[in-house]
Design an enzyme around this catalytic site. Structure first.
Site, PDB file in Angstrom:
ATOM      1  N   HIS A 119      84.938  54.903  32.578  1.00 41.55           N
ATOM      2  CA  HIS A 119      84.817  53.565  32.101  1.00 41.55           C
ATOM      3  C   HIS A 119      86.080  52.951  32.564  1.00 41.55           C
ATOM      4  CE1 HIS A 119      82.092  53.682  28.671  1.00 41.55           C
ATOM      5  NE2 HIS A 119      82.213  54.938  28.626  1.00 41.55           N
ATOM      6  N   LYS A 133      91.192  40.776  22.931  1.00 42.84           N
ATOM      7  CA  LYS A 133      91.206  42.052  23.645  1.00 42.84           C
ATOM      8  C   LYS A 133      92.377  42.857  23.534  1.00 42.84           C
ATOM      9  CE  LYS A 133      90.079  39.875  27.450  1.00 42.84           C
ATOM     10  NZ  LYS A 133      88.888  40.320  27.757  1.00 42.84           N
ATOM     11  N   ARG A 134      92.298  44.172  23.967  1.00 42.67           N
ATOM     12  CA  ARG A 134      93.479  44.824  23.890  1.00 42.67           C
ATOM     13  C   ARG A 134      94.516  44.335  24.697  1.00 42.67           C
ATOM     14  NH1 ARG A 134      94.150  49.725  21.176  1.00 42.67           N
ATOM     15  NH2 ARG A 134      96.045  49.944  22.557  1.00 42.67           N
ATOM     16  N   LYS A 174      94.829  42.896  32.069  1.00 38.45           N
ATOM     17  CA  LYS A 174      94.025  41.904  31.297  1.00 38.45           C
ATOM     18  C   LYS A 174      94.602  40.463  31.408  1.00 38.45           C
ATOM     19  CE  LYS A 174      91.976  45.238  28.235  1.00 38.45           C
ATOM     20  NZ  LYS A 174      90.292  45.157  28.513  1.00 38.45           N
ATOM     21  N   THR A 234      83.119  43.779  27.530  1.00 34.67           N
ATOM     22  CA  THR A 234      82.164  43.586  26.564  1.00 34.67           C
ATOM     23  C   THR A 234      82.301  42.305  25.564  1.00 34.67           C
ATOM     24  OG1 THR A 234      82.868  45.330  25.093  1.00 34.67           O
ATOM     25  CG2 THR A 234      80.779  45.712  26.618  1.00 34.67           C
ATOM     26  N   LYS A 252      79.971  39.005  24.132  1.00 34.67           N
ATOM     27  CA  LYS A 252      79.827  38.629  22.783  1.00 34.67           C
ATOM     28  C   LYS A 252      80.394  37.117  22.672  1.00 34.67           C
ATOM     29  CE  LYS A 252      81.244  43.170  21.847  1.00 34.67           C
ATOM     30  NZ  LYS A 252      82.257  44.209  21.408  1.00 34.67           N
TER      31      LYS A 252
HETATM   32  C1  NBG Z   1      87.077  50.387  28.903  1.00 35.30           C
HETATM   33  C2  NBG Z   1      87.194  49.302  30.059  1.00 35.30           C
HETATM   34  C3  NBG Z   1      86.246  47.984  29.747  1.00 35.30           C
HETATM   35  C4  NBG Z   1      84.748  48.514  29.174  1.00 35.30           C
HETATM   36  C5  NBG Z   1      84.941  49.617  28.216  1.00 35.30           C
HETATM   37  C6  NBG Z   1      83.453  50.013  27.909  1.00 35.30           C
HETATM   38  C7  NBG Z   1      88.515  52.321  28.677  1.00 35.30           C
HETATM   39  C8  NBG Z   1      88.918  53.603  29.386  1.00 35.30           C
HETATM   40  N1  NBG Z   1      87.562  51.684  29.639  1.00 35.30           N
HETATM   41  O1  NBG Z   1      86.106  47.127  30.768  1.00 35.30           O
HETATM   42  O2  NBG Z   1      88.294  48.736  30.401  1.00 35.30           O
HETATM   43  O3  NBG Z   1      84.284  47.448  28.929  1.00 35.30           O
HETATM   44  O4  NBG Z   1      85.539  50.685  28.655  1.00 35.30           O
HETATM   45  O5  NBG Z   1      82.723  50.457  29.045  1.00 35.30           O
HETATM   46  O6  NBG Z   1      88.745  52.129  27.493  1.00 35.30           O
END
Ligand code: NBG
Length: 817
Positions: free
Chosen positions: A356, A544-545, A550, A652, A656
């Site tokens: 991920h 987002k986080r 980001k 994601t 949305k």
């Molecule tokens: C996160 C990514 C995102 C991705 C999500 C779901 C982790 C390690 N990865 O870009 O930063 O959409 O995973 O796949 O949290």
């Protein structure tokens, strides 16, 4: 479909209020009513849940176990009701009892057993698995404290514990009969059994009892209910006398403590590895429990353990559950007496791994000392996997010692979990096309060259049931009026909306719905922030986080720049804009927290400056989470997806927003690339360095942010305002660290490692295009409708269909009641 009767449902709510709380409906508190309604809904679910499992047993289906440290489920009640297709009946029933369903839904704590995208993806996947009728378990941890609640005090983030279970969770079921023991520490003694075979026995260990709690995952209108199984720890043998007799009082207490602490709290890190001992304990705890139970369940109905891969697949959600590999080997060899070769052959047909992130600080590498002390038998097995793998490397690349250095599972005193997952998994997938390409050509190049057949892409998706049907009822109804409700389970059909994109009347209706959703969010902002925002302004949203890659920092620097321009030239052409942020920062992430403080301080100055006539507002929404996200997406005009190209694996949130008719302002990163492919360049705003360019600068150097600082007056002014007290008169040093991060190298870290200054002007130009586009309301509406109509690819139903057919090889079931 089940036939739900209104009168029976009313009676059920009344009965539960009585039985649980000794109150009538009129006397009960809102929380009590939430409980009573939830128990009544659970009663409706339970028959489907049982019927589903009966069907699974009769058909002897293959099952996927989705192993994940995180499941960010969001509230269950509303979602369960819509997936049972019972909202109409239940709303009416409650109405007749004088209960407002919306108010009741708001009583539910948001089960926040995850950080961000990775955990929310797991939740969307479960929704799709049930809706498509694929047999599945989600396996995770029942954290007592989920993601912390964020409070903003004087502009700073303050973390408050999230005691989400304090009123009980009406949807969960404790399944004490499936509890298993999980062992930590001690040492391994080898004894010979009667056949002269070596047996590995763990001695002098500590153990806990893993106890599962099951939560129903209701499919949409198909009677299928899968299970999210989250494990809790209990002490084994409460202070058994044995220990006292042997003087092991100390050990007995330690064991009790272990049980108490192991599921206490979710680590609040997103895309960051912290290397904490307790975290490894959590990982082995839930993995061992899940694998033991999966094997036991399989053996209850089958007699040949050698065929378990025909009925079971373990999907590893990132490297967090990678000890699965060694735990399965252990069970097969130590408990079922299989040989190494047999066990390895089964394991490598059963485990699959999803990557991920390419962020190097997220890579899990456990120190050998810790790993071997905590998991002595698992360590032996990993060591043997590594030994054999190194032979393979040597056979394939004789005398190439660099390969061993780069690919070994154990190297430099560390166990590299990603390497273990790739070597033992039969599938390795990334989560968007670009991400998978970067894995193959950069991060995991050596592995890709050695085992190309394992690599594949599964672009992420989201569930339209929560993020449109539940979160944006106005738009959902409008769409259904136009094209029918097939999109709820078949999102590609939403492209039938395209014919309405040019229709002036439809454009007006669409913009009217967006406006109403903005009014709803504006009221929320007024209530929570005390800030008045104009729903006619452009709602420009980044939620987002908080992470440097980001680039919320880029966004707020640009706001500061706009403000400078407006101050200089109050009559300049400018369309009013509301910049909305929402983000949690990991508690220990200093720079991320400084950026939150900066956003709030900039907001304080700008929002209170009468001279700019409310043309800019800056709002930081406290405690961003699934429940308020649903409302925020619905109200957004602009979707900020501005990560440094190559860094965001997929994203994601971007999907949305699109589903709710916001236009993407983004870099060519992660799934943005595919979004733009679907909707067309002309219906989005792209800017910035490409992933190739970023990677080139990273590898070859050649970018010096000082050059930009020296040449570009506007940028220099904005940066100077970070450190001259313009936004922090109380302390000019507040933003020094983030200022320095843009201009100075710092140890191994390069100045402006996320290319904020490099992309600044290109971002500004894209923002100008946004403004121009918005002024033409018809064009904007058309683009927004086309965005909604182009989301077909981004449903998690599509993603799960791909996993199920290409990786898991599952069959769909039908459940009749
Ligand atoms: C996160 C990514 C995102 C991705 C999500 C779901 C982790 C390690 N990865 O870009 O930063 O959409 O995973 O796949 O949290």
């Amino acid at each position: 479909m089940q036939n739900i009767k209104k009168a029976e449902f009313k009676k059920s709510v009344e009965d539960y209020t009585k039985v649980l709380f000794r109150k009538s409906v009129d006397e009960a508190s809102r929380q009590q009513l939430f409980q009573a309604v939830s128990y009544s809904v659970k009663d409706l679910i339970i028959d489907q849940w049982m019927a589903t499992h009966k069907e699974y047993e009769e058909k002897d289906v293959k099952t996927v176990y989705y192993l994940s440290m995180e499941f960010l489920m969001g509230r269950a009640l509303g979602n369960n009701i819509i997936n049972m297709r019972a909202n109409k009946v239940i709303e009416e029933a409650l109405d007749e009892l004088g209960i407002d369903l919306n108010v009741i839904e708001d009583q539910e704590p948001d089960p926040a057993l995850g950080n961000g995208g990775l955990g929310r993806l797991a939740a969307c996947f479960l929704d799709s698995l049930s809706t498509l009728g694929y047999p599945a378990y989600g396996c995770g941890i029942r954290y007592k404290y989920g993601m912390f609640q964020q409070k903003i005090e004087n502009g700073y983030q303050v973390e408050v514990p999230d005691n989400w279970l304090k009123d009980g969770n009406p949807f969960e079921m404790k399944r004490a009969e499936y509890a298993v023991e999980v062992k930590f520490g001690g040492y391994i003694r080898i004894i010979k059994d009667e056949n002269g075979r070596e047996k590995f026995v763990q001695e002098n260990y500590q153990s806990v009892l893993a106890v599962p709690y099951d939560l129903p995952v209701v499919g949409y209108g198909n009677n299928v209910v899968n299970t999210l199984r989250i494990w809790d720890a209990e002490a084994i043998d409460n202070f058994n006398l044995d220990s006292f007799d042997k003087g092991d009082y100390q050990k007995a207490v330690e064991q009790q403590n272990l049980a108490r602490t192991i599921c206490e709290v979710l680590y609040p890190n997103d895309n960051h590895y912290a290397g904490k001992e307790l975290r490894l304990k959590q990982q082995y705890f839930f993995v061992s429990a899940s694998i033991q139970r999966a094997v036991n369940k399989y053996m209850e109905k089958h007699d040949d353990i050698r065929k378990i891969h025909e009925k079971v697949c373990f999907q590893l959600n990132d490297t967090h559950p990678t000890v699965t590999v060694a735990e399965l080997m252990r069970i097969l060899m130590d408990e079922y007496q299989l040989s190494w070769e047999e066990a390895w052959s089964i394991t490598t047909k059963t485990c699959a791994y999803t990557n991920h992130t390419i962020m190097s600080e997220a890579l899990e590498k456990w120190p050998l000392e810790l790993f071997s002390r905590l998991l002595p038998r698992i360590y032996q097995i990993v060591e043997e996997i590594n030994r054999r793998f190194i032979f393979e490397i040597q056979a394939k690349y004789p005398n190439d010692y660099k390969k061993i250095e780069k690919m070994a599972i154990i190297y430099d005193g560390q166990v590299k979990m990603a390497h273990l997952a790739i070597v033992a998994g039969f599938s390795v997938n990334g989560v968007a096309k670009l991400h998978t390409e970067i894995l193959k050509n950069q991060q995991l190049k050596d592995f890709y060259e050695m085992m190309p057949e394992k690599f594949n892409n599964k672009t992420n998706g989201i569930t339209q049931r929560r993020f449109l049907l539940h979160g944006n009822p106005l738009l959902a109804n409008w769409i259904t009026d136009k094209i029918g409700d097939d999109w709820i389970t078949n999102l590609p059909h939403i492209n039938e909306l395209k014919v309405y994109a040019d229709d002036i009347k439809c454009q007006k209706e669409f913009m009217q719905i967006k406006y109403q959703n903005k009014v709803r969010l504006a009221a929320y902002i007024k209530e929570h922030n005390g800030i008045e925002v104009d729903p006619r302004s452009i709602f420009d949203v980044q939620v987002k986080r908080l992470h440097e890659y980001k680039r919320q920092f880029l966004n707020i620097l640009h706001v500061m720049h706009l403000y400078n321009q407006l101050k200089k030239n109050p009559d300049m052409d400018f369309y009013p804009r509301t910049f909305i942020f929402g983000a949690k920062a990991s508690a220990g992430y200093r720079r991320a927290k400084a950026i939150i403080k900066l956003i709030n301080n900039v907001g304080d100055v700008i929002n209170n400056d009468k001279s700019i006539k409310n043309k800019i507002k800056v709002v930081f929404i406290e405690n961003y989470r699934v429940s308020n996200a649903e409302m925020i997406f619905a109200a957004a005009d602009v979707s900020e997806q501005i990560s440094t190209a190559s860094k965001e694996a997929s994203g994601t949130g971007n999907m949305k927003f699109m589903l709710n008719g916001a236009l993407t302002l983004g870099t060519m990163d992660g799934a943005n690339v595919e979004i733009i492919e679907e909707v067309g360049e002309e219906n989005a705003f792209t800017f910035g360095l490409s992933a190739d360019e970023v990677i080139h600068y990273e590898q070859e150097g050649g970018y010096n942010p000082r050059d930009i600082y020296n040449i570009d007056q506007d940028i220099r002014m904005v940066l100077t305002q970070l450190v001259n007290g313009y936004y922090s008169p109380e302390n000019t040093e507040l933003f020094r660290e983030i200022y320095n991060s843009l201009l100075d190298n710092n140890g191994g870290e390069r100045a402006d490692q996320y290319f904020i200054l490099k992309d600044f002007r290109s971002y500004e130009a894209a923002q100008k295009r946004v403004e121009e586009a918005y002024k033409d309301q018809e064009r904007w509406a058309k683009s927004a409708i086309l965005n909604v109509a182009s989301t077909g690819k981004f449903t998690s139903d599509r993603t799960i269909e791909e996993y199920a057919t290409e990786i898991w090889h599952l069959d769909k079931v039908k459940v009749e009641l």
